[in-house]
Design an enzyme around this catalytic site. Structure first.
Site, PDB file in Angstrom:
ATOM      1  N   GLY A 110      -4.006  -6.058  26.663  1.00  0.00           N
ATOM      2  CA  GLY A 110      -2.546  -5.907  26.738  1.00  0.00           C
ATOM      3  C   GLY A 110      -1.815  -6.722  25.693  1.00  0.00           C
ATOM      4  N   THR A 111      -0.505  -6.481  25.581  1.00  0.00           N
ATOM      5  CA  THR A 111       0.299  -7.157  24.563  1.00  0.00           C
ATOM      6  C   THR A 111       0.401  -8.648  24.834  1.00  0.00           C
ATOM      7  OG1 THR A 111       2.239  -6.535  25.870  1.00  0.00           O
ATOM      8  CG2 THR A 111       1.730  -5.152  23.971  1.00  0.00           C
ATOM      9  N   ASN A 163      13.355  -0.481  25.377  1.00  0.00           N
ATOM     10  CA  ASN A 163      12.672  -1.594  24.733  1.00  0.00           C
ATOM     11  C   ASN A 163      12.006  -1.134  23.434  1.00  0.00           C
ATOM     12  OD1 ASN A 163      11.164  -3.814  24.100  1.00  0.00           O
ATOM     13  ND2 ASN A 163       9.873  -3.769  25.950  1.00  0.00           N
ATOM     14  N   ASN A 200       2.554   7.102  16.396  1.00  0.00           N
ATOM     15  CA  ASN A 200       1.590   7.456  17.434  1.00  0.00           C
ATOM     16  C   ASN A 200       0.756   8.686  17.116  1.00  0.00           C
ATOM     17  OD1 ASN A 200       2.381   5.338  19.183  1.00  0.00           O
ATOM     18  ND2 ASN A 200       4.233   6.495  19.637  1.00  0.00           N
ATOM     19  N   LYS A 252     -11.984   6.844 -17.461  1.00  0.00           N
ATOM     20  CA  LYS A 252     -12.516   6.001 -16.382  1.00  0.00           C
ATOM     21  C   LYS A 252     -13.031   4.691 -16.942  1.00  0.00           C
ATOM     22  CE  LYS A 252     -16.378   5.069 -14.906  1.00  0.00           C
ATOM     23  NZ  LYS A 252     -17.816   5.040 -14.579  1.00  0.00           N
ATOM     24  N   HIS A 259      -6.897  16.664 -25.262  1.00  0.00           N
ATOM     25  CA  HIS A 259      -7.295  17.838 -24.483  1.00  0.00           C
ATOM     26  C   HIS A 259      -8.716  17.725 -23.939  1.00  0.00           C
ATOM     27  CE1 HIS A 259      -4.883  19.544 -28.010  1.00  0.00           C
ATOM     28  NE2 HIS A 259      -5.658  18.668 -28.596  1.00  0.00           N
ATOM     29  N   ASN A 290      -9.005   9.473 -33.229  1.00  0.00           N
ATOM     30  CA  ASN A 290      -8.596  10.756 -32.663  1.00  0.00           C
ATOM     31  C   ASN A 290      -9.800  11.396 -31.965  1.00  0.00           C
ATOM     32  OD1 ASN A 290      -6.284  13.010 -33.055  1.00  0.00           O
ATOM     33  ND2 ASN A 290      -8.306  13.967 -33.130  1.00  0.00           N
TER      34      ASN A 290
END
Lengths: 398, 398, 398
Positions: free
Chosen positions: C50-51, C133, C190, C294, C305, C319
Site C-alpha cells: 500500500g501507499t 483526492n 493507467n 553509425k 545518397h 566526398n
C-alpha cells in the site's frame, strides 16, 4: 466507407443486404474480399431512383428492417442498437443542429414525429426548427411492405423517397418515434474533406482500441492503421508507422516511418524507415533502415541496412549485409531465392535468382551470385584491386 | 510570412509596395522569385524609424491606402475587403480580447474610435478596455498625405508612429471607424512558437482547398504542402508526404513519407519513402521506395527500389533495377546520362556519366557502364564467381 | 514516466528518494543512467503493502516531506512549489471533477479537509461531492513520523494507506489544507491510452520550449523529441523528424523523417529520410537521403545518397559517392574504417574494414577496397565491360 457500415450492421444481424448502383461490380468485389455472407442487390436506378427506389425490391423477411446509408462510416453498432429499444412503427434518426438551414426539418411533438419538411417547402416558422433528418430508419410491423408500393415519383427530382413512407404511415395514424443521435457520427461524407474528417475519427478509434488492449503507440496521431490490421501482445508502434490492409503484428516493435502491408510480423523488429510488402512473413527477425522485403519468408534473420529481399526464403542465423539485392526479375519472369541457415552475405551482393545458397555459406562483399552455392563454401566474384600512384594530382590538378 | 501578406494584398490591388529594412536585399530577392509586379522600397530607418517612418516616403497615388504588417500571414483578402466597405477617413482594425493587458487599448464610442492609449499611459479605468489595436489601417481621403509630414519622433523610442496619424486626424475632427477582426487571423508572429501556429492554420487551409477540389489526402494533418504547390485531377497524397515549393502533381499517387520538390509528376506513382529533387519531370512512371530522382526526365519508366537517378533522361518502357546509380559527378563536374526505350538495367548497376545507352539494351546485374552501349546489345562487366569449399568452417571455427 | 517525476522533484530538493517494487533493479538501473544523486529504496511489499507501506521505512530528515506518485509524469515543479506556500500540517492535492464517481471524495469546509471518503463507504449525499483526492501530499511538522507507526492494514485490501495518516492527524486536531490542482496534469497513467495522452502533452511542452528559445520547427506536432535532447542555435527541425535520447543538435538543419539517436550534429544538414545511430559526431557535414551513419565521426564530409557508414572516421573535404558501404562486420568482429582528407569515393564502393584510405585518394566506382590506399593514388577493382551485340532480341524474343 461502405466497409464500416457493413461491419457495424453485421454486428446486429446475419441478414445484411447492400444495395449498389454506381460501379456496382467493383464495389461488390471489394466488399467480398472482407465479408463472405452479405447479400448484394443492384438498384434498378432507371425505373426506381431515389432512397425509396433503393429498397423497393428487397424482400423483407424480418419484423424490423434497419435502413442505413453507405456514406456514414462512423455510425457504430452500439448506436444502432438503440433503434431496436423502441416499439414505434417507424423509428427515424434526428439530429439537433445550431444551424439547420439546408436540411430537411423534422417537426416533433410529444416525442412523436409530426412531419418532415423539405427546406424548399418550409414556411418561415418551420425553418426555425433545429431538428433535422439524419437519414437512418427502422421500419417495423410491415411498414415497408405496406407503403413502398404506394410511393410515387411525382416530385421535382422524379425519385422515390423513403421520407414519403414516413409521411404516408403518419397519415394513417402509425406511430413514428424520433431517435436523437450525435451529429459527429451520423454526418454523411460529401467531399474529400468530410472523408478526411471521418477517417481521422475512425483512426482515433482504431488506435484507442489497440492501446486499451496494451499496445504501445508513440505519437499515435502520426500513425496510420487500416481497419483490418491485427496487433497483438507486447507490441510497440512508433511515430509515422503505416500498417496497411492484411498486416498482422505480433509481439513486435515497428520503428518510425516504416510501411507494412499484407504481412505477418512475429517477434521481430522492423525499421525505422523499412518497408514490408504483401506476402511476407518475418519471425524472430531484425529488419533495419532502407530494407524492402517483398513476398518473402524470413526466420531468425538479420537484414540491417539498404537491401531488397524479394521472392526469397531465408533461414535461421543468416546475416544479410548492407546493399544486398535479390535480382528476382530478369525482364521476363520473377524467380525465387533460397538461402539456408547461418549464411553470411557480404555487403553489396547481388543474388541472381533462381538460386539456392545452402547452409553455412560465406559470400564475399560485392559478389554476383549467379550459381548455387554448396554448404560450407565461400563464394566470391571480384576483380583484384589495383592502385595507380599519383593519379589524384594528375586528375584533379589538370 | 511576407509571401502570404503580399499574396493576399495582390488580390485587392495591382499597386502593392513592400517596405523593407532588415536584410532588405535577401527578402526582396526571395519575394521576386514569387511575384514579378510588386514595388519595393527600403525604409530610411536611420532618419525615419517606426511604423510611421516606414510609410513616410511612399507616394500614394490612390484615394485609399491599406497598410498591412508583414508578420500577419493569416490575414485573408476576404477580410481585407471589409476595410473598403466603410467611408470613414481612417478604418483601423481592432480585436476584442479577454485579457488586453500589454496591448494598446482603443477607446470606442458610438462606433467611432475616440482614442488610442498605450499600455504605459493608460489610467486604471482605461486599462479595463478590452478592445485593442490590431495594427492594420485603411487611410482614405488624403489622410496619409496630410498627417505624415506632421508626425513627430518626440517619444520614448524616438520613432514615428502610425497611431499618431490616427490621433492627429481625430483631433481635427475626422471620422475614424473601428473594424472588429478575428484575433486568430490578425495575430502577429513574434516567436518561432507563434510561427508554428500560423503555419499550422495555413497548412489546414491549403489542404482543405485541395480536398474541396477533389484531391484525396490520407491523414492530411501529417502532410506538409508549400503554398505554391499545384495538385490536380484524381491525385492521392498519403500520410507524411512533403510537397515543397515548385511541385506540380497531376493525376498522381504520392505514397507515404515521400519528399518532392520543384518537380512535375504526371500520371505517376511515387513512394513510399521516395525523394524527387528539383528539376525533375516524371510521366507515366513508377518510382518506388528509397529511390532518389534529381534533375531528370523519366517517361514510362519503372524504378522500384534503392536507386539514385541524377541528371538523367530515361525513355519509355525502361526498367531500372534495384541499386542502380548514375555516377553523375567525378569530383570535378556533373555529367548527363541518356537511357533509351525498353532498356533493362540489372540490379546494382553503376552508370558512369557522360554515357548513352541506346534503345533495347540489357545491362547485366553489377555492371559498371563506362562506355556507350549500342541498341540491341547486352553489356556486362563481371568477374566469374568462384567458390572455395570448406572455407566457412575454416573461417568461423578458427 | 518516473523519469519526469524525478526530474521535477529534483528541481525542488537535493534529497529525492524513489520507492521501487515491481522490476526494481531494472527501473533503478534505467533511472541511474539519467540521475546520479537519487536515493532508491525497495518497498517491503510483503509486510508493508500500500501507499502507506511505501513510505513506511524512509527516514525523513526534513521538516517537510512531499510524497509524489511515479505515474503522474505531467506534474511540474512550479505546481509542486505551491504545496510549500501553506503552513498546514498536511497539504493534500484535490481536483474538482464534473463526474466524481469512482474516486475517493474529499469533504472540505472553510478551506479545511474534513474527511476523505472512499467510494464504497460514501453515503448518497457524500457521493455528490465533486472534489476528489489527487494523491499528492505534503507532510510537515513530523506528521509522517507520528502517524506512520500507527497505520493499520485492517481493511479489505490488507494494505497500509497514506489517506489514514490524514485521517488520524485530522482526528488529533491537526490542520489539513486542500490544494486545488489541474486535472490534466495530475491525472495518473493507467493504460497505454493514458500514456499516449501524457506523452502528447509532454511532447508539446518540449517543443514549445525549444521554439521559445528560437529553434524553428516545421509542423512540430509530427516530430518526436526525447526529453533529454539538446537543440541549440539557429537549428531547423522539419516535419516527421525523430530525435532520440542523447542527441545534441547545434546550428543544424534536420530534414523530414530523419531519425537521430545519441549523436552530436554540429553545423550540419541531415536528411531527408536519413538515420544517425548512437555514437556519431557530425561537423560541417552534409548527410543526404537513405544514408545511415553509425558510431562514426565525420568532419567536413559530403555523403549525399544511399550509404552505410559504420565505425568510420572520415576527414575534411571528402566526398562519399552514392551506394558506398563500409563493410565493418565480417561475421565475427566489427572493424574500423579510416578515410583521410579530400578523398573522392566513387559510387557503389565497398570498403572492407579494417582499412585506411589516406588523404587525396580517388576510388573508382564499384571498387571493393580491401587493402589500404596510399595518399595520392587511384584505387580500382573492375572487370572490363563487354558487350554482346544482338543479345537483347535473342533474350527477349525467345
Amino acid at each position: 466507407m461502405l466497409y464500416f457500415a457493413i461491419k457495424e450492421a453485421k454486428k446486429l444481424s446475419n441478414d445484411v443486404t447492400v444495395v449498389l448502383y454506381h460501379q456496382a461490380a467493383l464495389v461488390q468485389e471489394t466488399m467480398e474480399a472482407y465479408f463472405d455472407d452479405v447479400n448484394y442487390v443492384i438498384q434498378d436506378h432507371e425505373n426506381y431512383p431515389g432512397t425509396g427506389g433503393a429498397v423497393m425490391n428487397i424482400a423483407t423477411k424480418h419484423d424490423k428492417v434497419l435502413v442505413l446509408n453507405g456514406d456514414m462510416p462512423l455510425v457504430e453498432a452500439s448506436e444502432l442498437e438503440k433503434f431496436f429499444t423502441s416499439d414505434a412503427d417507424i423509428v427515424m434518426s434526428v439530429i439537433k443542429l445550431e444551424d439547420s438551414s439546408g436540411y430537411g426539418r423534422v417537426m416533433i411533438e410529444h416525442d412523436n414525429v409530426i412531419k418532415i419538411i423539405e427546406e424548399k417547402d418550409a414556411s418561415e416558422k418551420e425553418k426555425e426548427i433545429k431538428t433535422v433528418n439524419a437519414g437512418i430508419y427502422l421500419f417495423a410491423n410491415g411498414m415497408l411492405e405496406a407503403y413502398l408500393p404506394k410511393l410515387s415519383n411525382e416530385n421535382a427530382q422524379e425519385e422515390y423517397y423513403l421520407t414519403d413512407v414516413v409521411e404516408l404511415a403518419k397519415n394513417d395514424g402509425y406511430n413514428i418515434a424520433p431517435l436523437y443521435v450525435q451529429e459527429e457520427n451520423f454526418k454523411g461524407v460529401n467531399s474529400k474533406y468530410d472523408l478526411s474528417h471521418a477517417e481521422e475519427i475512425m483512426q482515433q478509434r482504431i488506435k484507442k482500441n489497440f492501446m486499451m488492449e496494451g499496445v504501445i503507440f508513440r505519437m499515435p496521431q502520426t500513425t496510420y492503421i487500416d481497419a483490418d490490421v491485427v496487433i497483438e501482445g507486447e507490441s510497440v508502434i512508433e511515430n509515422g508507422v503505416t500498417l496497411l490492409s492484411g498486416s498482422k503484428i505480433i509481439e513486435s516493435h515497428i520503428k518510425a516511418h516504416s510501411v507494412i502491408e499484407g504481412s505477418e510480423i512475429i517477434s521481430s523488429d522492423v525499421g525505422p524507415l523499412a518497408r514490408v510488402r504483401p506476402g511476407s512473413k518475418l519471425m524472430d527477425t531484425h529488419i533495419g533502415n532502407y530494407v524492402e522485403v517483398k513476398k518473402s519468408t524470413l526466420k531468425g534473420v538479420k537484414a540491417g541496412h539498404l537491401s531488397y529481399l524479394g521472392d526469397a526464403e531465408i533461414d535461421n542465423g543468416t546475416n544479410i549485409g548492407a546493399g544486398t539485392i535479390t535480382c528476382n526479375y530478369d525482364g521476363k519472369k520473377k524467380y525465387k531465392t533460397k538461402i539456408g541457415k547461418n549464411v553470411f552475405i557480404g555487403s553489396d551482393t547481388q543474388i541472381v535468382a533462381p538460386v539456392t545458397i545452402e547452409d553455412d555459406v560465406l559470400i564475399a562483399a560485392g559478389t554476383t551470385v549467379n550459381k548455387d552455392v554448396k554448404s560450407g563454401a565461400l563464394a566470391i566474384s571480384r576483380a583484384d584491386m589495383k592502385t595507380v600512384d599519383g593519379f589524384f594530382d594528375k586528375f584533379f590538378k589538370d
